[in-house]
Design a protein around this motif. Sequence first.
Motif, PDB file in Angstrom:
ATOM      1  N   MET A 169       0.822  -1.207   0.000  1.00  0.00           N
ATOM      2  CA  MET A 169       0.000   0.000   0.000  1.00  0.00           C
ATOM      3  C   MET A 169       0.859   1.261   0.000  1.00  0.00           C
ATOM      4  SD  MET A 169      -3.051  -0.930  -0.284  1.00  0.00           S
ATOM      5  CE  MET A 169      -4.119  -2.350  -0.089  1.00  0.00           C
ATOM      6  N   ILE A 170       1.954   1.250   0.741  1.00  0.00           N
ATOM      7  CA  ILE A 170       2.860   2.403   0.742  1.00  0.00           C
ATOM      8  C   ILE A 170       3.423   2.641  -0.647  1.00  0.00           C
ATOM      9  CG2 ILE A 170       5.090   3.242   1.576  1.00  0.00           C
ATOM     10  CD1 ILE A 170       4.529   1.998   4.235  1.00  0.00           C
ATOM     11  N   MET A 171       3.870   1.588  -1.291  1.00  0.00           N
ATOM     12  CA  MET A 171       4.476   1.734  -2.609  1.00  0.00           C
ATOM     13  C   MET A 171       3.430   2.140  -3.651  1.00  0.00           C
ATOM     14  SD  MET A 171       7.145  -0.887  -4.455  1.00  0.00           S
ATOM     15  CE  MET A 171       8.183  -0.866  -2.996  1.00  0.00           C
ATOM     16  N   ARG A 172       2.234   1.594  -3.548  1.00  0.00           N
ATOM     17  CA  ARG A 172       1.181   1.991  -4.478  1.00  0.00           C
ATOM     18  C   ARG A 172       0.855   3.480  -4.309  1.00  0.00           C
ATOM     19  NH1 ARG A 172      -5.110   1.039  -3.543  1.00  0.00           N
ATOM     20  NH2 ARG A 172      -4.473   2.590  -1.994  1.00  0.00           N
ATOM     21  N   THR A 173       0.767   3.950  -3.076  1.00  0.00           N
ATOM     22  CA  THR A 173       0.492   5.365  -2.834  1.00  0.00           C
ATOM     23  C   THR A 173       1.587   6.245  -3.417  1.00  0.00           C
ATOM     24  OG1 THR A 173      -0.634   4.755  -0.783  1.00  0.00           O
ATOM     25  CG2 THR A 173      -0.003   7.061  -1.042  1.00  0.00           C
ATOM     26  N   PHE A 174       2.827   5.807  -3.310  1.00  0.00           N
ATOM     27  CA  PHE A 174       3.936   6.573  -3.895  1.00  0.00           C
ATOM     28  C   PHE A 174       3.799   6.643  -5.409  1.00  0.00           C
ATOM     29  CE2 PHE A 174       8.106   7.115  -5.707  1.00  0.00           C
ATOM     30  CZ  PHE A 174       8.678   8.098  -4.916  1.00  0.00           C
ATOM     31  N   PHE A 175       3.492   5.525  -6.047  1.00  0.00           N
ATOM     32  CA  PHE A 175       3.336   5.523  -7.504  1.00  0.00           C
ATOM     33  C   PHE A 175       2.213   6.460  -7.934  1.00  0.00           C
ATOM     34  CE2 PHE A 175       5.048   0.907  -7.600  1.00  0.00           C
ATOM     35  CZ  PHE A 175       6.337   1.388  -7.605  1.00  0.00           C
ATOM     36  N   VAL A 176       1.108   6.463  -7.201  1.00  0.00           N
ATOM     37  CA  VAL A 176      -0.037   7.284  -7.570  1.00  0.00           C
ATOM     38  C   VAL A 176       0.258   8.774  -7.400  1.00  0.00           C
ATOM     39  CG1 VAL A 176      -2.423   7.859  -6.973  1.00  0.00           C
ATOM     40  CG2 VAL A 176      -1.716   5.463  -7.099  1.00  0.00           C
ATOM     41  N   ASN A 177       0.900   9.135  -6.287  1.00  0.00           N
ATOM     42  CA  ASN A 177       1.077  10.548  -5.941  1.00  0.00           C
ATOM     43  C   ASN A 177       2.338  11.177  -6.529  1.00  0.00           C
ATOM     44  OD1 ASN A 177      -1.234  10.357  -4.404  1.00  0.00           O
ATOM     45  ND2 ASN A 177      -0.148  10.028  -2.491  1.00  0.00           N
ATOM     46  N   PRO A 180       3.991  11.070 -12.499  1.00  0.00           N
ATOM     47  CA  PRO A 180       2.930  11.644 -13.347  1.00  0.00           C
ATOM     48  C   PRO A 180       2.459  10.644 -14.399  1.00  0.00           C
ATOM     49  CG  PRO A 180       4.806  13.143 -13.162  1.00  0.00           C
ATOM     50  CD  PRO A 180       5.251  11.829 -12.611  1.00  0.00           C
ATOM     51  N   VAL A 181       1.156  10.629 -14.603  1.00  0.00           N
ATOM     52  CA  VAL A 181       0.585   9.743 -15.614  1.00  0.00           C
ATOM     53  C   VAL A 181       1.026  10.159 -17.012  1.00  0.00           C
ATOM     54  CG1 VAL A 181      -1.576   8.833 -16.557  1.00  0.00           C
ATOM     55  CG2 VAL A 181      -1.394   9.324 -14.111  1.00  0.00           C
ATOM     56  N   LEU A 205      12.480   6.469 -10.772  1.00  0.00           N
ATOM     57  CA  LEU A 205      11.808   7.599 -10.136  1.00  0.00           C
ATOM     58  C   LEU A 205      11.292   7.266  -8.736  1.00  0.00           C
ATOM     59  CD1 LEU A 205       9.721   8.961 -13.155  1.00  0.00           C
ATOM     60  CD2 LEU A 205      11.825   9.926 -12.200  1.00  0.00           C
ATOM     61  N   SER A 206      11.484   6.036  -8.302  1.00  0.00           N
ATOM     62  CA  SER A 206      10.897   5.579  -7.038  1.00  0.00           C
ATOM     63  C   SER A 206      11.953   5.208  -6.005  1.00  0.00           C
ATOM     64  CB  SER A 206       9.988   4.373  -7.297  1.00  0.00           C
ATOM     65  OG  SER A 206       9.014   4.654  -8.275  1.00  0.00           O
ATOM     66  N   LEU A 207      13.122   5.814  -6.083  1.00  0.00           N
ATOM     67  CA  LEU A 207      14.190   5.468  -5.150  1.00  0.00           C
ATOM     68  C   LEU A 207      13.817   5.715  -3.684  1.00  0.00           C
ATOM     69  CD1 LEU A 207      17.399   6.670  -7.037  1.00  0.00           C
ATOM     70  CD2 LEU A 207      16.502   4.347  -6.794  1.00  0.00           C
ATOM     71  N   PRO A 208      13.102   6.802  -3.332  1.00  0.00           N
ATOM     72  CA  PRO A 208      12.757   6.977  -1.913  1.00  0.00           C
ATOM     73  C   PRO A 208      11.930   5.841  -1.333  1.00  0.00           C
ATOM     74  CG  PRO A 208      12.476   9.039  -3.095  1.00  0.00           C
ATOM     75  CD  PRO A 208      12.725   7.985  -4.126  1.00  0.00           C
ATOM     76  N   VAL A 209      10.876   5.439  -2.021  1.00  0.00           N
ATOM     77  CA  VAL A 209      10.023   4.378  -1.479  1.00  0.00           C
ATOM     78  C   VAL A 209      10.726   3.027  -1.564  1.00  0.00           C
ATOM     79  CG1 VAL A 209       8.810   3.827  -3.642  1.00  0.00           C
ATOM     80  CG2 VAL A 209       7.655   3.515  -1.448  1.00  0.00           C
TER      81      VAL A 209
END
Length: 309
Positions: A169-177, A180-181, A205-209
Amino acid sequence: MDKSQAISQPHRGSARAKERLYELAVNLAFILICLVFLAPIILIVIVSFSDERSVVLNGYSYFPDKFSLEAYKFILREPDSMLKSYGVTITTTIIGALTGLLLTALLAYPLSRRDFKARNVVAFYVFFTMLFNGGLVPWYIFYAKYVGIGDTFFALIVPNLLLTGFHVMIMRTFFVNTIPVSILESAEIDGAGEWRIFFQIVLPLSLPVLATIGLFATLGYWNDWFNSLIFINKPDLFSLQYLMTKLLLNIQFLAMNTQNSNMMELLANMPKETVRMAMAIIGAGPIVLAYPFFQRYLIQGLTIGAVKG
């Protein structure tokens, strides 16, 4: 110089002085907080190098009467088994954390895509596992009988590959927020497939999460001793935490059976209090050293979805 400018200069000087005092106060406050948190760790290190008799007589102290290495000698009396357990734990942590992180990302990314038709069903399944589980006995029967990982190296990795649905859920929230689509749509227009978009655009683009979940997974695998207790009978596959837990249980067993004269003599020469502190240092030392490498992205990953002022 205008009269208004001459009047404003003292105000600017006083404002800067107040800012400096505020920064100094904040820095001093954080230094004190860090010292408060470091004090127990320093005490553990000092006690682990203290003499057992002085600890029993005088209690824990930052200034012990006598330093000793008996606790570490007691733990490392069989260096081969300790080195093997270190190797098993390091290998398990690296393989398990990387594999679990990849599986978590592969599950979280489709859940972040609105064009994924079954995302509500899969999201409900992930959320359901956060609230309920099948219990210990079905869990053991599934992995030991049907998966067949008992007494193998995979028993230390497979049960913890997806540590918790909360990570998904944390990773999904990061991808969504965060992602950019429009970037994903531009990549699709340019002819990129889903796998190429995921590995060449989404993951960089997701190195923090990734660092945040990777740290959680690393801690989970490094501190795991339960899988060794349940599945492993071969001493060569014992993890570091399980080996030290087993050693601590042996000490407690000897302490509870003091009627035997041989055991009393053995217990009298055994470092009981200091060995606990030494175990904490040996078990936590490597993972503490690895923490600064994750710290850069940890705060960004933990503040995903937070309200910005």
